[in-house]
Design a protein around this motif. Structure first.
Motif, short mmCIF file in Angstrom:
data_model
loop_
_atom_site.label_atom_id
_atom_site.label_comp_id
_atom_site.label_asym_id
_atom_site.label_seq_id
_atom_site.Cartn_x
_atom_site.Cartn_y
_atom_site.Cartn_z
N ASP A 44 0.86 -1.18 0.00
CA ASP A 44 0.00 0.00 0.00
C ASP A 44 0.90 1.23 0.00
OD1 ASP A 44 -2.57 -1.28 0.31
OD2 ASP A 44 -1.95 -1.77 2.35
N LEU A 45 0.64 2.14 -0.93
CA LEU A 45 1.46 3.35 -0.99
C LEU A 45 0.64 4.44 -1.67
CD1 LEU A 45 4.35 4.64 -0.70
CD2 LEU A 45 4.80 3.83 -3.02
N GLU A 46 0.61 5.61 -1.05
CA GLU A 46 -0.08 6.74 -1.66
C GLU A 46 0.89 7.89 -1.83
OE1 GLU A 46 -3.78 8.18 -0.33
OE2 GLU A 46 -4.60 6.18 0.08
N VAL A 47 0.85 8.51 -2.97
CA VAL A 47 1.69 9.68 -3.22
C VAL A 47 0.77 10.86 -3.49
CG1 VAL A 47 3.48 10.67 -4.69
CG2 VAL A 47 3.48 8.21 -4.20
N GLY A 48 0.98 11.93 -2.73
CA GLY A 48 0.12 13.11 -2.86
C GLY A 48 0.61 14.05 -3.94
N VAL A 49 -0.26 14.90 -4.42
CA VAL A 49 0.11 15.91 -5.40
C VAL A 49 1.24 16.78 -4.83
CG1 VAL A 49 -0.70 18.00 -6.59
CG2 VAL A 49 -2.14 15.96 -6.50
N SER A 50 2.26 16.97 -5.63
CA SER A 50 3.45 17.76 -5.27
C SER A 50 4.36 17.09 -4.25
CB SER A 50 3.08 19.17 -4.76
OG SER A 50 2.56 19.92 -5.82
N GLU A 51 4.04 15.87 -3.91
CA GLU A 51 4.90 15.16 -2.96
C GLU A 51 6.11 14.57 -3.69
OE1 GLU A 51 4.55 11.99 0.74
OE2 GLU A 51 3.05 11.88 -0.85
N VAL A 52 7.25 14.55 -3.01
CA VAL A 52 8.45 13.91 -3.55
C VAL A 52 8.75 12.69 -2.68
CG1 VAL A 52 10.90 14.15 -4.08
CG2 VAL A 52 9.34 16.09 -4.43
N VAL A 53 8.62 11.51 -3.29
CA VAL A 53 8.88 10.27 -2.57
C VAL A 53 10.16 9.66 -3.14
CG1 VAL A 53 8.04 7.92 -2.16
CG2 VAL A 53 6.46 9.85 -2.07
N VAL A 54 11.11 9.41 -2.27
CA VAL A 54 12.35 8.76 -2.69
C VAL A 54 12.30 7.30 -2.24
CG1 VAL A 54 14.83 8.60 -2.24
CG2 VAL A 54 13.81 10.80 -2.85
N MET A 176 5.65 16.44 -22.12
CA MET A 176 4.32 15.82 -22.18
C MET A 176 3.40 16.36 -21.08
SD MET A 176 5.00 14.04 -24.77
CE MET A 176 3.66 12.86 -24.98
N ASP A 177 3.85 17.38 -20.36
CA ASP A 177 3.08 17.92 -19.24
C ASP A 177 2.63 16.83 -18.28
OD1 ASP A 177 3.27 20.52 -20.26
OD2 ASP A 177 1.50 20.20 -21.53
N PRO A 178 3.61 16.09 -17.76
CA PRO A 178 3.24 14.95 -16.92
C PRO A 178 2.61 15.38 -15.60
CG PRO A 178 5.60 15.36 -16.78
CD PRO A 178 5.07 16.27 -17.86
N ALA A 179 1.71 14.53 -15.12
CA ALA A 179 1.12 14.74 -13.80
C ALA A 179 2.05 14.22 -12.72
CB ALA A 179 -0.24 14.04 -13.72
N VAL A 180 2.89 13.27 -13.08
CA VAL A 180 3.84 12.64 -12.15
C VAL A 180 5.12 12.36 -12.93
CG1 VAL A 180 4.21 10.74 -10.52
CG2 VAL A 180 1.90 11.31 -11.24
N MET A 181 6.24 12.51 -12.25
CA MET A 181 7.52 12.11 -12.86
C MET A 181 8.10 10.95 -12.06
SD MET A 181 8.69 13.87 -15.59
CE MET A 181 10.47 14.01 -15.49
N GLU A 208 9.23 23.38 -7.78
CA GLU A 208 8.14 23.94 -8.58
C GLU A 208 6.83 23.18 -8.37
OE1 GLU A 208 9.76 23.88 -12.54
OE2 GLU A 208 11.42 25.15 -11.90
N GLY A 209 6.88 22.12 -7.56
CA GLY A 209 5.64 21.42 -7.22
C GLY A 209 5.35 20.17 -8.00
N MET A 210 6.32 19.69 -8.76
CA MET A 210 6.11 18.44 -9.50
C MET A 210 5.97 17.28 -8.52
SD MET A 210 5.78 16.77 -12.32
CE MET A 210 6.22 17.95 -13.59
N THR A 211 5.05 16.39 -8.79
CA THR A 211 4.93 15.15 -8.03
C THR A 211 5.98 14.18 -8.56
OG1 THR A 211 2.55 15.53 -7.94
CG2 THR A 211 3.34 13.33 -7.33
#
Ligand code: ADP
Ligand code: MG
Length: 263
Positions: A44-54, A176-181, A208-211
């Motif tokens: 189970d894993l959730e990533v929020g908008v603008s969150e940076v998960v390493v 490509m204007d990605p929603a997530v990278m 800049e707020g990229m997820t």
């Protein structure tokens, strides 16, 4: 379809209109096997908008596989992955739509050698998003400026350093204007003196707020840029939390062991 209730949520995410904190990638009870081999189970894993998960963890733990599942390059065995409000299905049309807005950057840059840097960044904008030539080139140029490579617009990949090629690969994904990278060890193939310029671009993106979901061994980057560090080990998430907690005060033996091996 037009009557899909999830469609508007997805459009909002893809348009970048979602609120910070809203989750944009969700793994729910995800298991991935290759044949009988379990890579990870019940994650189970959730990533929020603008969150940076390493994502960190030992070699072979399944970090790359997890990223590849998120953009549908690998099919999961069970569970559910939701991206921008929509459950990943493996029907080609849906996959193409989702994938076109999930940017992925690999260890190897995979630029087209016979195309200029600008053409590398423009081609999918035209072929996948249907943008006109001028718009695609303009976007390529503004992204090259963003990654500090305006002066290489007409160069061919073979004439660039590894660090420059990877910055072009990042620009190409951003086009490509990605929603997530998703980044899978983007600096592992680079000479040490070229690592910093790529991490700097990634840090700017994060600010800049990229997820972002990043697999990396660069612990300094993790400390400075990650909102959350997730240790993948023993077929799942062994520990996760803010970087100072996971990297400096890990509570699990697994994390303590992994980190002691690094230093
Ligand atoms: P990591 O990125 O953490 O090093 P990977 O996700 O590459 O780990 O690999 C996780 C496990 O899955 C490894 O045991 C690897 O050998 C296996 N694996 C990865 N891709 C495949 C594949 N296409 N077929 C079979 N096994 C695979
Ligand atoms: Mg890997």
């Amino acid at each position: 379809s037009e009557n899909n209730p999830d469609q508007s949520a997805q459009d909002r995410f893809l348009a970048g209109d979602a609120d910070k904190g809203e989750s944009i990638v969700q793994l729910r009870g995800v298991t991935k096997k290759f044949g009988e081999t379990v890579v990870f189970s019940d994650v189970d894993l959730e990533v929020g908008v603008s969150e940076v998960v390493v994502l960190i963890g030992p070699s072979g733990a399944g970090k790359s596989t997890l990223l590849r599942c998120v953009n549908g390059l690998e099919e999961i065995t069970s569970g559910e992955i939701v991206v921008a409000g929509q459950t990943l299905s493996y029907d080609q049309k849906h996959l193409n739509r989702i994938r076109s807005r999930i940017g992925m950057v690999f260890q190897s840059f995979n630029l087209f050698p016979h195309m200029s840097v600008t053409e590398n960044i423009a081609v999918a904008q035209r072929d996948v998003l249907g943008r006109g030539k001028d718009e695609a080139i303009q976007k390529a140029h503004s992204l090259l400026e963003r990654v500090g490579l305006s002066h290489k617009a007409d160069a061919y990949p073979g004439s660039l350093s590894g660090g420059q090629q990877q910055r072009v690969a990042i620009a190409r994904a951003l086009a490509m204007d990605p929603a997530v990278m998703l980044f899978d060890e983007p600096t592992s193939a680079l000479d040490p003196e070229l690592v910093g310029e790529v991490l700097a671009v990634m840090k700017d993106l994060a600010e800049e707020g990229m997820t972002m979901m990043c697999v990396t061994h660069e612990m300094r980057f993790a400390r400075r840029v990650a909102d959350r560090v997730v240790l993948i080990a023993d077929h799942g998430i062994a520990e996760q939390g803010p970087p100072d907690q996971v990297l400096d005060h890990p509570v699990t033996e697994r994390a303590q062991h992994f980190l002691s091996e690094l230093s």
